[in-house]
Design a protein around this motif. Structure first.
Motif, short mmCIF file in Angstrom:
data_model
loop_
_atom_site.label_atom_id
_atom_site.label_comp_id
_atom_site.label_asym_id
_atom_site.label_seq_id
_atom_site.Cartn_x
_atom_site.Cartn_y
_atom_site.Cartn_z
N SER A 200 0.77 -1.26 0.05
CA SER A 200 -0.03 -0.12 -0.02
C SER A 200 0.88 1.23 -0.07
O SER A 200 0.66 2.15 -0.49
CB SER A 200 -0.96 0.11 1.19
N SER A 201 2.08 1.30 0.61
CA SER A 201 2.80 2.50 0.61
C SER A 201 3.45 2.53 -0.53
O SER A 201 3.69 4.00 -0.93
CB SER A 201 4.16 2.28 1.87
N SER A 207 1.15 6.75 -6.63
CA SER A 207 -0.04 7.58 -6.84
C SER A 207 0.19 9.07 -6.73
O SER A 207 -0.18 9.86 -7.55
CB SER A 207 -1.25 7.24 -6.08
N MET A 208 0.76 9.54 -5.62
CA MET A 208 1.24 10.70 -5.43
C MET A 208 2.13 11.34 -6.33
O MET A 208 2.22 12.47 -6.93
CB MET A 208 1.80 10.87 -3.92
N GLU A 209 3.32 10.64 -6.86
CA GLU A 209 4.07 11.24 -7.85
C GLU A 209 3.32 11.23 -9.15
O GLU A 209 3.72 12.16 -9.95
CB GLU A 209 5.38 9.92 -7.89
N ALA A 210 2.60 10.36 -9.70
CA ALA A 210 1.61 10.62 -10.81
C ALA A 210 0.93 11.57 -10.86
O ALA A 210 0.58 12.35 -11.92
CB ALA A 210 0.99 9.27 -10.91
N ARG A 211 0.54 12.07 -9.79
CA ARG A 211 -0.30 13.36 -9.51
C ARG A 211 0.43 14.54 -9.53
O ARG A 211 -0.13 15.59 -9.51
CB ARG A 211 -1.46 13.20 -8.45
#
Length: 299
Positions: A200-201, A207-211
């Motif tokens: 999950s980490s 996910s945060m990097e992709a955003r």
């Protein structure tokens, strides 16, 4: 008004601007950590319990009670039997002095530690991840994301472990009656929990990097707006907190335990500082109770 599960994060105080909530907990926790006077320890201990029970209900009270009693007993015994400073000798054990000052200091240190942890548990309820990211997202994006992950880590692990245990029972893998069987099943569930959390980490980081989180010029949507009541609350907390901080600097919130216990002075300055400290700590509870009364009146 107070249910078994408490009010949770859906409280009137939680609807204030995140800056108000963060400033409140910074003052509550910070002043508690620099207060060793029995008067101020009693104030922060009682107020932390009141707010914790209001937020988390009966279940939170049971957790606090178990943690409080165990911490008080352990720290009092450790400090009493391993610290031999103090002028008031109670008795001797192998020529080692057991003093009243060491016992009292252990109790007071345990009360301070318990109060700080209870305040942090309340912080974890009110300061959600979106509020922390809003406050630190622009100035320190990595710090904001790290703090939001840290404060949600323990409750997240608890929920995941419950889900894993229920899944194991659903598959017919009940815990064995023997100690070896229980240890083997616990090890298996813990291994699943660790693997799930690590995966999950990684997914969260990707996910945060992709955003584009943390990139310069990146904007984010939020509904937080500093209103007049937020400014008023900040002003009230600044005045009350300023008086308490002045008390910390001048030694009003402190107390000497060695070589002899020097009890706090019963003067006007101590009474005023303690009263301001109590009002500051009880502000969210008062706001939430008034909000609940209004809600039930107009419901």
């Amino acid at each position: 008004m107070i249910t078994r599960d408490g009010l949770g994060e859906d409280t009137e105080f939680a609807r204030f601007h995140p800056l108000v909530s963060f400033m409140y907990f910074a003052l509550a926790i910070g002043i508690t950590m620099f207060s060793m006077s029995v008067i101020f320890l009693a104030v922060t201990f009682v107020c932390s319990w009141i707010y914790s029970v209001l937020l988390k209900g009966v279940a939170g009270a049971k957790e606090n009670l178990i943690f409080t009693v165990s911490t008080l007993v352990i720290m009092a015994l450790i400090n009493t039997f391993f610290t031999h400073n103090g002028a008031t000798v109670l008795f001797y054990i192998n020529n080692n002095r057991i003093t009243l000052e060491a016992f009292v200091y252990g109790i007071c240190a345990a009360v301070m530690l318990v109060s700080v942890i209870i305040w942090f548990s309340c912080f974890n309820v009110i300061m959600t991840a979106d509020k922390l990211i809003y406050l630190f997202g622009k100035a320190a994006p990595v710090l904001g994301l790290t703090m939001s992950m840290i404060f949600r880590f323990i409750p997240l692990l608890k929920n995941r472990f419950k889900a894993i245990s229920m899944g194991q029972r659903g598959m017919g893998r009940e815990k064995a009656a023997t100690f070896t069987g229980k240890a083997r099943q616990l090890t298996k569930e813990t291994s699943i929990l660790i693997a799930w959390s690590l995966e999950s980490s990684i997914e969260s980081a990707d996910s945060m990097e992709a955003r584009g989180y943390g990139l310069r010029g990146r904007t984010s949507f939020n509904l937080f707006k500093l209103s007049e009541r937020d400014i008023l609350m900040l002003a009230v907390m600044a005045v009350l907190g300023g008086i308490c901080i002045y008390g910390c600097v001048t030694g009003i919130t402190g107390m000497y335990y060695y070589p002899e216990i020097e009890w706090p002075k019963a003067d006007l300055a101590t009474a005023l500082t303690a009263a301001c400290y109590a009002v500051l700590l009880l502000l969210p509870a008062a706001v939430d109770i008034i909000g609940e009364i209004r809600w039930k009146r107009y419901a």
